[in-house]
Design an enzyme around this catalytic site. Structure first.
Site, PDB file in Angstrom:
ATOM      1  N   GLY A  38      -3.447   1.245  -1.349  1.00 30.19           N
ATOM      2  CA  GLY A  38      -4.416   1.494  -0.276  1.00 30.19           C
ATOM      3  C   GLY A  38      -4.645   0.235   0.521  1.00 30.19           C
ATOM      4  CG  ASN A  39      -5.688   0.206   4.259  1.00 29.88           C
ATOM      5  OD1 ASN A  39      -6.852   0.353   4.629  1.00 29.88           O
ATOM      6  ND2 ASN A  39      -4.739   1.092   4.537  1.00 29.88           N
ATOM      7  NE  ARG A  40     -10.448  -6.524   2.256  1.00 31.68           N
ATOM      8  CZ  ARG A  40     -10.565  -7.575   3.061  1.00 31.68           C
ATOM      9  NH1 ARG A  40      -9.509  -8.297   3.352  1.00 31.68           N
ATOM     10  NH2 ARG A  40     -11.742  -7.892   3.572  1.00 31.68           N
ATOM     11  CB  ALA A  45      -6.126   1.227   7.966  1.00 33.51           C
TER      12      ALA A  45
END
Ligand code: C5P
Length: 413
Positions: free
Chosen positions: A213-215, A280
């Protein structure tokens, strides 16, 4: 914003049974609902059903009452509500409202209420087309009362004609837009427009407990959706896994992976005039996620990745008429790269933010962006809270939509 508050008046027509569904739809969309029944409505729908569904006691007084604290109930109710909806609204209710008669709880409240009012008429087509009804509808419209329906279709009598109450979901959406926007749902700058926004990260499963995943926090996209709804747009928000409450007046679709996000976005893209992809989206996903948890004792696994679909790049084909906006989260701003990305994605705008700075971008409360467009010079929006930035961006997209429509009319002429 707190939950939009809707007072739902129910009058005595066969369509009154649908009012329970209107309550349900409003609650699903985050509204707080109180119901008021006229005397004859009680013959079609029980106060108990509406009380249980709304979670509030139902007003069914015929005349004025006090609430035990020395306050008159109709004044308290009128001051409580952000919007009042009457569904179904009979010919009799519209006549009483047009004349300013105040002979029960609902009509006294309507006289004391200064916010937006929505009526969902339901009656036999001959009653709807009667000159008296038509005159009352005209009086009420001129006074700023909003209407949804009636629709053409089968009537209670078995005939077909104009007089059916609009579907509960349409009634609920119309009144919610009014409640959220203080009336802008019909007159707001984006009234009648459909806006689609994606937000948050995607999670790509490695095994049943782990993911890539990402932030992304989703804050920017949620702020944009809230602002679009506030300006009266019918707004759909496709949200990756984030811990944020749904903005008032927004229809939210939760997804987890890039594939799920693509499906949800493409399903709604065709009807949208403005699509903003703030999500994102993970660029890569594990090729074959493990069915069971990968055990540590087995040693360090090798993850094979494959590319995810580029949702935005596919949108010019899926939604050729929509204004398309992409977001770019990059560590090094570059005009050449932004211009190339705009072209590659087929987007009209690219909103560039520098995620190398900790005071803006991912997870932060503030943001500062550069707006690249296919048609003009880049512009810079200085650092400010994401909510304020959302207002500036939605205004900018709305102006672009209007410019485009004006030039299309110009070309056609
Ligand atoms: O290519 P890049 O990830 O920098 O592009 C960012 C923009 O493209 C964002 O608007 C993002 O929502 C969108 N995007 C997408 N599908 C992907 C990757 C990015 O729609 N797989």
């Amino acid at each position: 914003m707190s939950r939009p508050r809707v007072l739902l008046g129910v009058t005595g027509g066969i369509a009154a049974y649908k009012s329970t569904d209107v309550v349900r739809r409003l609650i699903e969309r985050g509204c707080e609902v109180k119901c008021a029944l006229t005397r004859s409505a009680g013959s079609f729908v029980t106060p108990l059903s509406l009380e249980v569904l709304s979670g509030h006691a139902v007003y069914e007084q015929e005349y004025l009452t006090a609430n035990g604290r020395g306050e008159e109930s109709h004044i308290v109710a009128a001051q409580w509500a952000d919007a009042v909806c009457v569904a179904p609204a009979t010919a009799h209710l519209m006549a009483r409202l047009a004349l300013g008669l105040a002979d029960d709880f609902l009509t006294t409240t309507l006289l004391a209420f200064t916010g937006p009012v929505l009526l969902a008429p339901a009656m036999h087509s001959d009653m709807w087309s009667h000159a008296a009804t038509a005159a009352h509808v005209e009086t009420l419209s001129n006074r700023g009362v909003h209407f949804v329906g009636p629709e053409e279709g089968p009537l209670a009598s078995g005939e077909v004609g104009v007089g059916r109450m609009s579907e509960p979901v349409d009634v609920a959406e119309a009144v919610m837009r009014l409640a959220v926007s203080g009336g802008a749902g019909v007159t707001g700058a984006l009234a009648g427009r459909r806006v689609l926004i994606s937000a948050g990260p995607t999670h790509e499963p490695i095994d049943p407990v782990r993911y890539l995943g990402n932030r992304s926090s989703g804050k920017m996209g949620f702020a944009l959706a809230a602002e679009a709804a506030r300006q009266g747009a019918s707004t759909t928000l496709v949200a990756g896994p984030v811990a944020l409450p749904t903005p008032a007046g927004v229809e939210r679709i939760d997804v987890t992976t890039a594939f799920e996000m693509r499906d949800a976005v493409y399903r709604h893209a065709g009807e949208a005039e403005l699509i903003v992809m703030t999500a994102a989206v993970a660029d890569f996903r594990p090729s074959s996620p493990a069915g069971g948890k990968i055990k540590r004792a087995r040693g360090v696994p090798t993850l094979e990745l494959e590319e995810n679909p580029d949702i935005l790049a596919g949108l010019p084909e899926v939604a050729p008429r929509a204004l398309l906006v992409g977001f770019a989260a990059e560590t090094e701003p570059s005009v050449e790269e932004a211009t190339a990305k705009l072209a590659r994605k087929g987007a009209d705008f690219l909103i560039w933010n520098d995620v190398s700075r900790s005071d803006i971008g991912f997870g932060a409360e503030n943001n500062e962006v550069t707006v690249y467009s296919r048609s003009g010079e880049p512009s810079h929006l200085e650092r400010r809270p994401k909510e304020e930035l959302a207002v500036a961006l939605i205004d900018l997209f709305r102006d672009a939509l209007e410019d485009r429509e004006r030039s299309a009319v110009g070309t056609a002429g």
